[in-house]
Scaffold this motif. Sequence first.
Motif, PDB file in Angstrom:
ATOM      1  N   SER B 121       4.670 -10.572 -38.712  1.00  0.00           N
ATOM      2  CA  SER B 121       4.905 -12.288 -38.579  1.00  0.00           C
ATOM      3  C   SER B 121       4.428 -12.565 -37.415  1.00  0.00           C
ATOM      4  CB  SER B 121       6.305 -12.436 -38.086  1.00  0.00           C
ATOM      5  OG  SER B 121       7.015 -13.752 -37.957  1.00  0.00           O
ATOM      6  N   PHE B 122       4.302 -14.131 -38.063  1.00  0.00           N
ATOM      7  CA  PHE B 122       3.526 -15.111 -36.423  1.00  0.00           C
ATOM      8  C   PHE B 122       4.668 -14.796 -35.045  1.00  0.00           C
ATOM      9  CE2 PHE B 122       0.813 -17.618 -38.904  1.00  0.00           C
ATOM     10  CZ  PHE B 122      -0.394 -17.777 -38.321  1.00  0.00           C
ATOM     11  N   VAL B 123       5.999 -14.935 -35.070  1.00  0.00           N
ATOM     12  CA  VAL B 123       6.707 -14.799 -34.422  1.00  0.00           C
ATOM     13  C   VAL B 123       6.448 -13.262 -33.334  1.00  0.00           C
ATOM     14  CG1 VAL B 123       9.081 -14.002 -33.853  1.00  0.00           C
ATOM     15  CG2 VAL B 123       8.482 -15.237 -35.371  1.00  0.00           C
ATOM     16  N   VAL B 124       5.788 -11.881 -33.967  1.00  0.00           N
ATOM     17  CA  VAL B 124       5.314 -10.809 -33.248  1.00  0.00           C
ATOM     18  C   VAL B 124       4.788 -11.025 -32.719  1.00  0.00           C
ATOM     19  CG1 VAL B 124       4.378  -8.823 -34.061  1.00  0.00           C
ATOM     20  CG2 VAL B 124       6.864  -9.488 -35.210  1.00  0.00           C
ATOM     21  N   THR B 125       3.398 -11.515 -33.152  1.00  0.00           N
ATOM     22  CA  THR B 125       2.048 -11.718 -32.943  1.00  0.00           C
ATOM     23  C   THR B 125       1.729 -12.424 -31.637  1.00  0.00           C
ATOM     24  OG1 THR B 125       0.977 -11.558 -35.220  1.00  0.00           O
ATOM     25  CG2 THR B 125      -0.441 -12.555 -32.454  1.00  0.00           C
TER      26      THR B 125
ATOM     27  N   GLU C 231      25.014 -14.471 -36.542  1.00  0.00           N
ATOM     28  CA  GLU C 231      25.444 -13.085 -37.694  1.00  0.00           C
ATOM     29  C   GLU C 231      24.450 -12.883 -38.933  1.00  0.00           C
ATOM     30  OE1 GLU C 231      27.145 -15.488 -37.316  1.00  0.00           O
ATOM     31  OE2 GLU C 231      28.731 -15.641 -38.470  1.00  0.00           O
ATOM     32  N   LEU C 232      24.601 -13.958 -39.188  1.00  0.00           N
ATOM     33  CA  LEU C 232      23.469 -13.764 -40.568  1.00  0.00           C
ATOM     34  C   LEU C 232      21.641 -14.139 -39.925  1.00  0.00           C
ATOM     35  CD1 LEU C 232      25.764 -16.863 -42.626  1.00  0.00           C
ATOM     36  CD2 LEU C 232      25.563 -14.342 -42.358  1.00  0.00           C
ATOM     37  N   GLN C 233      21.139 -14.471 -39.345  1.00  0.00           N
ATOM     38  CA  GLN C 233      20.208 -15.182 -38.496  1.00  0.00           C
ATOM     39  C   GLN C 233      18.813 -13.561 -39.180  1.00  0.00           C
ATOM     40  OE1 GLN C 233      19.693 -14.799 -33.884  1.00  0.00           O
ATOM     41  NE2 GLN C 233      20.595 -17.237 -34.103  1.00  0.00           N
ATOM     42  N   PRO C 234      17.553 -14.067 -39.857  1.00  0.00           N
ATOM     43  CA  PRO C 234      16.984 -13.040 -39.882  1.00  0.00           C
ATOM     44  C   PRO C 234      16.153 -12.296 -38.649  1.00  0.00           C
ATOM     45  CG  PRO C 234      15.825 -14.652 -40.748  1.00  0.00           C
ATOM     46  CD  PRO C 234      17.790 -15.432 -40.309  1.00  0.00           C
ATOM     47  N   ILE C 235      15.334 -11.254 -39.128  1.00  0.00           N
ATOM     48  CA  ILE C 235      14.390 -10.718 -37.377  1.00  0.00           C
ATOM     49  C   ILE C 235      13.857 -11.611 -36.904  1.00  0.00           C
ATOM     50  CG2 ILE C 235      13.074  -9.692 -39.258  1.00  0.00           C
ATOM     51  CD1 ILE C 235      15.112  -7.748 -36.434  1.00  0.00           C
ATOM     52  N   THR C 236      13.175 -12.153 -37.288  1.00  0.00           N
ATOM     53  CA  THR C 236      12.239 -13.516 -36.777  1.00  0.00           C
ATOM     54  C   THR C 236      12.913 -14.206 -35.916  1.00  0.00           C
ATOM     55  OG1 THR C 236      12.232 -14.903 -38.706  1.00  0.00           O
ATOM     56  CG2 THR C 236      10.408 -12.668 -38.346  1.00  0.00           C
ATOM     57  N   VAL C 237      13.755 -14.557 -36.135  1.00  0.00           N
ATOM     58  CA  VAL C 237      14.512 -16.175 -35.143  1.00  0.00           C
ATOM     59  C   VAL C 237      15.762 -14.453 -34.196  1.00  0.00           C
ATOM     60  CG1 VAL C 237      16.636 -17.118 -35.155  1.00  0.00           C
ATOM     61  CG2 VAL C 237      15.435 -16.898 -37.540  1.00  0.00           C
ATOM     62  N   ALA C 238      16.119 -13.722 -34.785  1.00  0.00           N
ATOM     63  CA  ALA C 238      16.744 -12.734 -33.093  1.00  0.00           C
ATOM     64  C   ALA C 238      15.265 -12.202 -32.439  1.00  0.00           C
ATOM     65  CB  ALA C 238      17.338 -11.951 -34.243  1.00  0.00           C
ATOM     66  N   LEU C 239      14.285 -11.885 -33.087  1.00  0.00           N
ATOM     67  CA  LEU C 239      13.714 -11.723 -32.185  1.00  0.00           C
ATOM     68  C   LEU C 239      13.311 -12.775 -30.937  1.00  0.00           C
ATOM     69  CD1 LEU C 239      11.578  -9.557 -31.160  1.00  0.00           C
ATOM     70  CD2 LEU C 239      10.256 -10.719 -33.058  1.00  0.00           C
ATOM     71  N   ARG C 240      12.669 -13.670 -31.520  1.00  0.00           N
ATOM     72  CA  ARG C 240      12.699 -14.562 -30.963  1.00  0.00           C
ATOM     73  C   ARG C 240      13.062 -15.260 -30.254  1.00  0.00           C
ATOM     74  NH1 ARG C 240      12.548 -19.655 -29.231  1.00  0.00           N
ATOM     75  NH2 ARG C 240      10.708 -20.487 -27.521  1.00  0.00           N
ATOM     76  N   ASN C 241      14.967 -15.421 -29.918  1.00  0.00           N
ATOM     77  CA  ASN C 241      15.649 -15.591 -29.407  1.00  0.00           C
ATOM     78  C   ASN C 241      15.943 -14.064 -28.012  1.00  0.00           C
ATOM     79  OD1 ASN C 241      16.769 -17.532 -29.780  1.00  0.00           O
ATOM     80  ND2 ASN C 241      18.658 -16.937 -31.218  1.00  0.00           N
TER      81      ASN C 241
END
Lengths: 447, 310, 286
Positions: B121-125, C231-241
Amino acid sequence: MRVKRSLLILVILALVGVFALSACSAPATPTQEPPPPQEEKPTPPPAEEAMQGEKELEIFSWWTAGGEADGLNAMFEIFKKKYPDVEIVNATVAGGAGSNAKAVLATRMQSGNPPDSFQVHAGHELIDTWVVADKMEPVTDIFKENGWLDVFPKDLIDIISYEGEIWTVPVNIHRSNVLWYNKDIFEKNGLEPPKNLDEFFTVADALKAAGVTPLALGDNGVWADNHLFESILLGVMGPEKYKGLWTGETDWKGPEVKQALEIFAKMMDYVNEDHSALSWDQAAQMVIDGDAAMNIMGDWVAGYYTSLDLEPGKDYGWTPSPGTDGVFLMLSDSFGLPKGAPHPVNARRWLEVCGSKEGQDAFNPLKGSIPARTDGDRELYNSYLQAAMDAFASNPIVPSFTHGAAASEGWVTGISDAMSLFVADLNVDEAQNNLYQACVNAGVCSE
Amino acid sequence: MSQARKERWIAFLTLLPSIILLAIFVYGFIGWTLRVSLSAWDGITPDYTWVGLTNFNHLFTKAGGVSAVRFRIDLWNTLFFTIFFLLGCVMVGLILAILLDQKIRGEGVFRTIYLFPMALSFVVTGVVWQWIFAPGTPSRPRGINALLGLFGLEQLQWRWYTSTESIGPFHVALIPVIIAAAWQMTGYTMAMYLAGLRGIPEELREAARVDGASESYIYRRIILPMLRPITLSALIVLGHISLKIFDLIYTMTGKGPGFVTDVPGIFMFETTFQGNHYAQGAAISIIMLVMVAAVVIPYLVSSLRGEVER
Amino acid sequence: MKNRIRFDPMRLGIYTLLTLFALLFLVPVYVLLISSFKPFAEVQDLSRMWLPPKQPTLESFYVAWYGIPEKGLRGLSLNILNSLKLTIPATIISSMLGSMNGYILSKWKFRGADILFALMLFGMFIPYQSILIPLTRVIAAIGLGGTLWGLILVHVVYGIPITTLIFRNYYAEVPTEMIEAARIDGAGIFKVYWKVLFPLSLPGFVVVIIWQFTNIWNEFLFAVTILQRPELQPITVALRNLAGSQIKEWNVVMAGTLIAALPTLLIYIIMGRFFIRGLLAGSVKG
């Protein structure tokens, strides 16, 4: 021939689109999808008998770390003791002193998916964004039932009122105009913390000569620039003119604003080189680590230091930011009740905890802020906070714009953009013009 | 005859759900956004008062104040980001593909390594490269700066994505972002070129060799020209990605001090969902759409037309 | 041919270059791995940033996965589950739609089908910002605001162009004679699909499913605007947080990043061939 056919298809497509669009505005279920798991239907305000059903409470905030998170948890504990069956969903969005959270909140509110209660800065951020848009329930009755009208200061009640109703429950008061400093560095160099802006630069020169970064800044996310700037504005023009900036009485094109910008630009010669990569807490940390001598930041820094087991007056020193002694630049965190909250009964219970003496005295010592109520238990607060309580009780109070008390969010974004440019190029005239333009766009200054 | 006719209709009806969905979600919504961009909607509550091109005007002229400044910076940033990102991906991708086409042992391993960032994902990058390029302070360097310090190359340390320096309208803070984006997408061009190279019949090269052509001559005069359509495809696909880039930069650096790493995607997101300036956000997104369409539509048309001719 | 491969300086140069590039490409992986296996104290020590952990520990993975509830730090385990709940249905539905569409558009071209196809394809190139404002409102108006189903619907719809494209190109290679033969036996549209095309579709489905799975798993913009409930966020959003929090425990952030990347990475490593086919199909011509 071919062209005609494709035109026909286009027309059909357009018709289908228009038809479907109009069908869509009526709440229809989509054809393709299985039915959604039904959310609890937002119920109208509490009837006594509805009290049983709600098992959940979702609280939205941007308090994710340090003393802020601890304070929030302390209030959760009180709530849990009273209502052990209710599960609290701690919905936090980190980053940017709430700017990320606000974006998330806005989309949630837009899509009709509000939390039960959310953190919002008391003042224009609340009123201009949410109350005017008719997204909030008034909480005047909660104030009346609990007798809070007598224990919250009148000035504060005015800030959270609109059209005769009260719209939110303030949990704390923060002071924005504080200068934090490293006592050892000051002692070693025989310096006194600066009282006004001239002294600030004298001290800063001395520190620079001694090889110490004079001022720590962590403006990753830009709001810290606004924050520094509001202290400078206040220091330059004093409380009355500062208040006038937000009502259109003080001229954004005037000499004081220009002077404030020049001072800001000059200060940039004295800050840490990597300021734009740091967050506010990292800047506060620099003062503790001795990497910088001073930091101008709100008094959540005291909460952060408390979470590091540091003692005010011993491990760090403080003083009002240069030129603002005797003025209290205020902001307040509060919780409101959005229309359509899924668990309105629990939300009201939560607000009662937020406004209670018990709740405020549990939250504030940890958060590093003072109660919004006037009857807080002084014993619970450290020496810094006691001093802040005294200042709050005696000083003239002016609203912070960075933190939503003085101006609408739209205006603050305009100022942020202007400041973001200014930090990069330090062009005073352009910045002043942009600030004026932001005021015009906010509908307060006239062209 | 009527049977065939009926089946044509069934065919159309089978497509119909998709057609309706896309008609609404793509074309209907674009029209709606266009309408918002011409409205006075500024706040949480929709306001469809017609204001003509005011919102666009504010993005391009002095009347917009800092918005116009920000948007001008955004467009420059997008331009430079796109140029260098495309150059990087195409050149490195081509080099890697040619190298890999030399009957390499372990080709699969190399290919896997060059291509794996595409699966991320671009987020990971963004998160990883944010950590790598974080500058730290001169006394406590982080990331690449720390590595440079390790090798005694302190004079090469700089402030990476937090730098506010610029060369003309080019902000040097974009360099780390471009590196991160190219890291992620180079594998794509490599895969395309490799597929192209594999599609060139070996007899062609053999014939040239028989005629006494050198390897480099074969590449320059025979193979590279044959790869030109692939370059075009790659440029279009990567170009439209870079014109609408958001996730990567939003995660890695945000708008940066003085908007050094800001792009229209971030401006749109912030002004719409943080500042509640919906009409302005809509105007920005319409401009983004026009830019992307200018690149993609000619390509789509020529691509499909070519298909019909074949 | 094979005999031509022998040692010479030219080939040594090629291998050196390839290896050098490979190492460069792996730098972020290296950083990710060493940082995530370090304890907090060590990751704070910037002088050791590029050195492997003194004592590798799984501590940061534990924190990233389970969170620290008393500090309000949510673990990513829930978000991984959310991403699965989102990605799997969206992938399956959009693949089925794509398969039917691709079949019709390659084998039952009616008048204007090509124009229609072009109009559909355009939907995969648009900047999604340009539909975001209406989208959030419509999703809310039909009662799917803040639900996984809302986001699934969005991914299905915007997945139609690419899945249709891949299947259309895929089915185009099925000889028309096979279809004719089935037609002579009296099979109608759906019977032809079911008896002739579908049995041949497995590789096509694998390509499309991998492609959609990867894209939906990795997507951020829709997720952050449509589905923000923690509690519903997918992983990309949670990771950014996680990465955007005030106090960055970088070892935890890196462990979280690894967790977020692992599913798609595994798919890529195991089924790389199909992944590449999807990749190449994205450039319209296939």
